[in-house]
Design an enzyme around this catalytic site. Structure first.
Site, PDB file in Angstrom:
ATOM      1  CD  GLU A 118      54.367  12.781  60.255  1.00 55.24           C
ATOM      2  OE1 GLU A 118      54.628  12.975  59.057  1.00 55.24           O
ATOM      3  OE2 GLU A 118      53.392  13.280  60.822  1.00 55.24           O
ATOM      4  N   GLY A 176      58.101  19.619  57.330  1.00 57.04           N
ATOM      5  CA  GLY A 176      58.054  20.881  56.591  1.00 57.04           C
ATOM      6  C   GLY A 176      59.338  21.691  56.607  1.00 57.04           C
ATOM      7  CE  LYS A 236      51.608  18.397  56.277  1.00 61.46           C
ATOM      8  NZ  LYS A 236      52.695  18.864  57.093  1.00 61.46           N
ATOM      9  CG  HIS A 283      49.861  15.621  61.684  1.00 64.23           C
ATOM     10  ND1 HIS A 283      50.478  16.844  61.817  1.00 64.23           N
ATOM     11  CD2 HIS A 283      50.410  15.028  60.595  1.00 64.23           C
ATOM     12  CE1 HIS A 283      51.354  16.991  60.829  1.00 64.23           C
ATOM     13  NE2 HIS A 283      51.334  15.903  60.074  1.00 64.23           N
ATOM     14  CG  ASN A 302      48.830  14.984  55.858  1.00 64.69           C
ATOM     15  OD1 ASN A 302      47.707  15.424  55.624  1.00 64.69           O
ATOM     16  ND2 ASN A 302      49.530  15.361  56.921  1.00 64.69           N
ATOM     17  CB  SER A 321      61.463  16.944  55.144  1.00 59.92           C
ATOM     18  OG  SER A 321      61.079  18.146  55.775  1.00 59.92           O
ATOM     19  CD  GLU A 379      51.104  20.193  60.070  1.00 56.52           C
ATOM     20  OE1 GLU A 379      50.072  19.803  59.489  1.00 56.52           O
ATOM     21  OE2 GLU A 379      52.220  20.225  59.521  1.00 56.52           O
TER      22      GLU A 379
END
Ligand code: PGA
Length: 248
Positions: free
Chosen positions: A167, A173, A12, A98, A10, A209, A100
């Site tokens: 996740e 991150g 991003k 996701h 991914n 991560s 985000e």
């Protein structure tokens, strides 16, 4: 680990045309018989999808979109991309749910609508779920995962094009990964929730991560079928190392 091992990249909001050259080594690597069971899927930003489709044309690497609109074909939605547009480009997958995008305002109902429309357009779904740090601290992980799964997959009868990516938001991150026991027990919870909906086997990936250093530990986690890799996937060498260390 299962037969097919998923390695999902991914990117991003990263990547440029010049960054595609670094993928040549990966293309070479996955031609080897040893890596036959590696199922590699790239999710570049929309701007690079076409170039990556061309780049991976003669390979078994698939491409997907990082999100899509809940309207199937066309419409007056500035800045959005529809499932049809992804399909027309040659995408096989889309990431939905996701964290985000949840943080940016997407709720379970919207995600559910997107999943249904994307499935209708014959896209395969990487459906992301996971608890926040606060929810984990409040011991609400099970109820959050249950809510995300039940609402996100509401009304879906055929699960053969669904892949779950677990996740934990606090792991994305941050460089922090869950302890093996915690991860295994959450994967079990997810399986239990899914089992109530379907007897079909749904692959479950871990994301958050994942890198070339912690992969040796993560690959031994029970019950997962692969990894969703964010920042480490933007570096081809690290992504290759993740694949190599998983399949050795
Ligand atoms: P990360 O991202 O690997 O950089 O933590 C994972 C993801 O958000 O998909």
């Amino acid at each position: 680990m299962t037969n097919n091992i998923y390695f999902v990249a991914n990117w991003k909001m990263y990547g440029s045309i010049s960054s595609l050259n670094s993928l040549n080594k990966l293309i070479k690597l996955i031609k080897k018989k040893k890596y036959k069971k590696a199922k590699i899927i790239y999710f570049p930003p929309f701007t690079l999808i076409h170039s990556l489709i061309i780049k991976f044309k003669k390979t078994k690497i698939s491409i997907g979109g990082q999100n899509c609109h809940q309207i199937e074909n066309y419409g007056s939605f500035t800045g959005s991309i529809s499932p049809k547009m992804l399909k027309d480009l040659g995408c096989k997958y889309v990431i939905l749910g996701h964290s985000e995008n949840r943080d940016a305002g997407e709720n379970d109902n919207l995600i559910n609508n997107k999943i249904k429309i994307a499935l209708k357009k014959k896209l395969k779904i990487i459906f992301c779920i996971g608890e926040s740090l606060n929810q984990k601290r409040k011991k609400a992980t099970f109820s959050i995962l249950k809510k995300q799964i039940n609402k996100g997959l509401n009304g879906i009868k055929n699960f053969s094009n669904i892949i779950i990516a677990y996740e934990p938001v606090w792991s994305i991150g941050t460089g922090i990964i869950p302890k093996t026991e915690e991860l295994e027990s959450n994967i079990k919870l997810i399986k239990k929730i899914l089992h109530k909906k379907t007897k079909q086997k749904i692959p479950i990936l871990y994301g958050g991560s994942v890198n070339d250093l912690n992969i040796s530990k993560l690959k031994n986690v029970d019950g997962i079928s692969g990894f969703l890799v964010g920042s480490a996937s933007q570096n081809s060498k690290k992504f290759i190392d993740i694949i190599k260390k998983t399949i050795n």
